[in-house]
Design an enzyme around this catalytic site. Structure first.
Site, PDB file in Angstrom:
ATOM      1  N   SER A 165      43.097  17.668-132.499  1.00  0.00           N
ATOM      2  CA  SER A 165      44.086  17.641-131.244  1.00  0.00           C
ATOM      3  C   SER A 165      45.160  18.796-131.391  1.00  0.00           C
ATOM      4  O   SER A 165      44.451  20.021-131.174  1.00  0.00           O
ATOM      5  CB  SER A 165      44.785  16.433-130.999  1.00  0.00           C
ATOM      6  OG  SER A 165      45.389  16.153-129.727  1.00  0.00           O
ATOM      7  N   ASP A 189      38.290  17.701-131.000  1.00  0.00           N
ATOM      8  CA  ASP A 189      38.733  17.193-129.489  1.00  0.00           C
ATOM      9  C   ASP A 189      40.367  18.132-129.455  1.00  0.00           C
ATOM     10  O   ASP A 189      41.014  17.439-129.671  1.00  0.00           O
ATOM     11  CB  ASP A 189      38.907  15.876-129.468  1.00  0.00           C
ATOM     12  CG  ASP A 189      38.678  15.489-128.121  1.00  0.00           C
ATOM     13  OD1 ASP A 189      38.078  16.163-127.393  1.00  0.00           O
ATOM     14  OD2 ASP A 189      39.367  14.619-127.345  1.00  0.00           O
ATOM     15  N   ARG A 203      45.993  29.372-127.259  1.00  0.00           N
ATOM     16  CA  ARG A 203      45.401  28.298-127.730  1.00  0.00           C
ATOM     17  C   ARG A 203      44.310  28.883-128.618  1.00  0.00           C
ATOM     18  O   ARG A 203      44.144  29.868-128.992  1.00  0.00           O
ATOM     19  CB  ARG A 203      44.657  27.772-126.460  1.00  0.00           C
ATOM     20  CG  ARG A 203      43.872  28.599-125.520  1.00  0.00           C
ATOM     21  CD  ARG A 203      42.809  28.174-124.743  1.00  0.00           C
ATOM     22  NE  ARG A 203      42.235  29.255-123.791  1.00  0.00           N
ATOM     23  CZ  ARG A 203      41.238  30.029-124.176  1.00  0.00           C
ATOM     24  NH1 ARG A 203      40.585  29.766-125.452  1.00  0.00           N
ATOM     25  NH2 ARG A 203      40.595  30.981-123.498  1.00  0.00           N
ATOM     26  N   ASP A 205      40.645  29.704-129.736  1.00  0.00           N
ATOM     27  CA  ASP A 205      39.936  30.886-129.247  1.00  0.00           C
ATOM     28  C   ASP A 205      38.607  31.187-130.343  1.00  0.00           C
ATOM     29  O   ASP A 205      38.877  31.133-131.483  1.00  0.00           O
ATOM     30  CB  ASP A 205      40.641  32.070-129.002  1.00  0.00           C
ATOM     31  CG  ASP A 205      39.538  32.953-128.047  1.00  0.00           C
ATOM     32  OD1 ASP A 205      39.421  32.802-126.984  1.00  0.00           O
ATOM     33  OD2 ASP A 205      39.300  34.087-128.791  1.00  0.00           O
ATOM     34  N   ASP A 208      39.383  33.324-133.208  1.00  0.00           N
ATOM     35  CA  ASP A 208      40.323  33.081-134.373  1.00  0.00           C
ATOM     36  C   ASP A 208      39.970  33.170-135.691  1.00  0.00           C
ATOM     37  O   ASP A 208      40.835  32.710-136.734  1.00  0.00           O
ATOM     38  CB  ASP A 208      41.142  31.781-133.893  1.00  0.00           C
ATOM     39  CG  ASP A 208      41.836  31.873-132.740  1.00  0.00           C
ATOM     40  OD1 ASP A 208      42.442  33.276-132.294  1.00  0.00           O
ATOM     41  OD2 ASP A 208      42.296  30.824-132.017  1.00  0.00           O
ATOM     42  N   HIS A 259      39.048  10.005-128.021  1.00  0.00           N
ATOM     43  CA  HIS A 259      39.784  11.331-128.672  1.00  0.00           C
ATOM     44  C   HIS A 259      39.413  11.260-130.023  1.00  0.00           C
ATOM     45  O   HIS A 259      39.183  12.325-130.795  1.00  0.00           O
ATOM     46  CB  HIS A 259      41.479  11.009-128.231  1.00  0.00           C
ATOM     47  CG  HIS A 259      41.898  12.344-128.427  1.00  0.00           C
ATOM     48  ND1 HIS A 259      41.564  13.698-127.951  1.00  0.00           N
ATOM     49  CD2 HIS A 259      43.321  12.798-128.893  1.00  0.00           C
ATOM     50  CE1 HIS A 259      42.331  14.674-128.388  1.00  0.00           C
ATOM     51  NE2 HIS A 259      43.529  14.142-129.002  1.00  0.00           N
TER      52      HIS A 259
END
Length: 462
Positions: A165, A189, A203, A205, A208, A259
């Site tokens: 998360s 997730d 965020r 990517d 990364d 989730h």
């Protein structure tokens, strides 16, 4: 004089006893294993300031963690892979129920360092924004720790981050600080709220890390919908997961089950009793229609595996431009979640076109049965035209002795139709070397089960 001496001796004994007791308490405290921070719902209501604890597990100390930080690496062996586990938003303050299983699972498949990143003080709050605002600060602390590892001889190639998360985006922020040279990031997730639609610098990517794999299991609520990795897995299409409550009457599970399913799917790859294969495809609908299940044949690349062994596919991804792939698969409702794929090839000889669904049931010698209802969209049966339907079974029966078929148009009223089958063939995708099973000249009465014993298909039809 004797009384005074006696009192003095008594006080000295009390002092010695107190000092000894304090030493024992300190000794016991020193030897106590550090554990994940446990907070109450009250803490979530009032909010918590950020405090990051790093706990190291190895095969030498599987169940008793060692506290480490950017000054003290403890027993961390910099020559081995180091896997960081980073949790996400904790609205109740409780520890993640899956954390212990994930640590044990990782250590069971590889002799590595596992570092649990406990930022529960910071993630525990009922206000999601407060937790998400702390993600970059957590990433800075992890960078300092990795810098210490590198100074001691570690390699970025051996750094692996598993982020759940919000933890997935924390992993991405760490990766950016090292210019994408981390060995691998797995996003389980990744959080969607406040991150959906954000640019890559805000965020997770694909750039990364050297390899980024992502499992999307709640794209219509708490998770991120769009691709974020080199390969993005979408179980059951990425939204509603089988076995999870579909209404609010399911209680807390209704909010978190989809989730969390990403974590449990990843765990299944560590336990060895279920290898989940995924199928690269443009859409879930195309996958369900059997248009994207050709990987794994002698003429194509192998199919990607979900979870820990997903990086076996990175060499193939390097050939792609851009190196990004979406992959789909279905799961069962319960652990270990495996689904076994078969093609059901049907040639009919009805004069008129028939539209409907097929339910197929398999039985083996021992009496075990497994069933698949292929009804996501009506199949179109035309005379002398082969229809290949993708069937999904919860069990993989090695020696099928009996097959049953049911044809249905879905109509409650009106005439009952017949489906005249010239040939039916059953072939396994997971085990293509298995003999294919056939049956000829069948007539299926609508909504009526037809049971038969298959025969081996002639080699000319394989």
């Amino acid at each position: 004089m004797n009384v005074t001496h006696t009192l003095s001796s008594f006080h000295m004994l009390r002092l010695y006893f107190f000092i000894s007791l304090m030493c024992l308490v300190r000794s016991a405290t020193d030897e106590t294993c550090p554990s994940f921070t446990r907070l109450s719902f009250h803490s979530a209501v009032v909010g918590t300031g950020l405090n990051v604890k790093l706990m190291l597990y190895t095969r030498r100390n599987r169940t008793c963690a060692q506290a480490v930080d950017s000054a003290v690496l403890g027993n961390l062996n910099v020559t081995k892979r180091t896997t960081f586990i980073i949790h996400g938003f904790r609205p109740t303050g409780s520890p993640p129920v899956w954390m212990g299983d994930l640590v044990e699972g990782l250590l069971s498949v590889e002799d590595m360092n596992v570092v649990v990143v406990d930022w529960n003080r910071g993630a525990t709050t009922i206000i999601y924004t407060h937790a998400s605002n702390k993600t970059r600060k957590v990433a800075i602390i992890l960078k300092e720790f990795i810098d210490k590892m590198l100074a001691e001889g570690a390699s970025l190639d051996d750094i692996y981050m598993i982020g759940v998360s919000l933890g997935a985006h924390i992993s991405g922020f760490v990766g950016k600080m090292f210019d994408g040279q981390l060995g691998r990031i797995t996003g389980l997730d990744p959080a969607g709220p406040l991150f959906n639609g954000r640019p890559p610098e805000d965020r997770l990517d694909p750039s990364d890390a050297q390899f980024v794999d992502v499992i999307h299991s709640d794209t219509d609520a708490l998770g991120y919908k769009e691709p974020l990795g080199n390969i993005d897995f979408y179980p059951n299409g990425g939204s509603d997961q089988p076995g999870c409550p579909q209404t609010i009457f399911g209680g807390l599970q209704y909010f978190k089950c989809d989730h969390q399913r990403s974590v449990y799917l990843y765990l299944s790859s560590l336990r060895g009793n279920c290898t989940i294969t995924a199928y690269p495809c443009d859409s879930y609908q195309d996958y369900r229609n059997g248009k994207c299940v050709n990987c794994g044949t002698p003429q194509t690349e192998s199919c990607p595996l979900l979870g820990y062994y997903a990086d076996n596919w990175k060499d193939y991804l390097r050939k792609k431009d851009p190196p990004m792939t979406k992959a789909f698969f279905d799961t069962a409702e319960q652990k270990p979640f495996c689904i076994y794929h078969y093609f059901v090839d049907i040639i009919t000889w009805n004069k008129n076109i028939r539209r409907g669904s097929i339910t197929i049931k398999l039985r083996d010698k021992a009496g075990n049965t497994t069933e698949s209802k292929i009804d996501h969209e009506p199949a179109i049966f035309q005379k002398y035209h082969q229809v290949s339907l993708l069937a999904r079974f919860n069990q993989d029966l090695d020696q099928v002795t009996t097959i049953s078929l049911v044809f249905s148009t879905g109509s409650i009223v009106g005439p009952k139709y017949k489906l005249r089958i010239l040939r039916m063939k059953l072939r396994s995708l997971a085990n293509p070397e298995r003999p294919q099973l056939c049956r000829y000249d069948l007539i299926l009465m609508e909504n009526t089960e037809t049971v038969f014993q298959p025969i081996l298909c002639p080699k000319s039809q394989m």
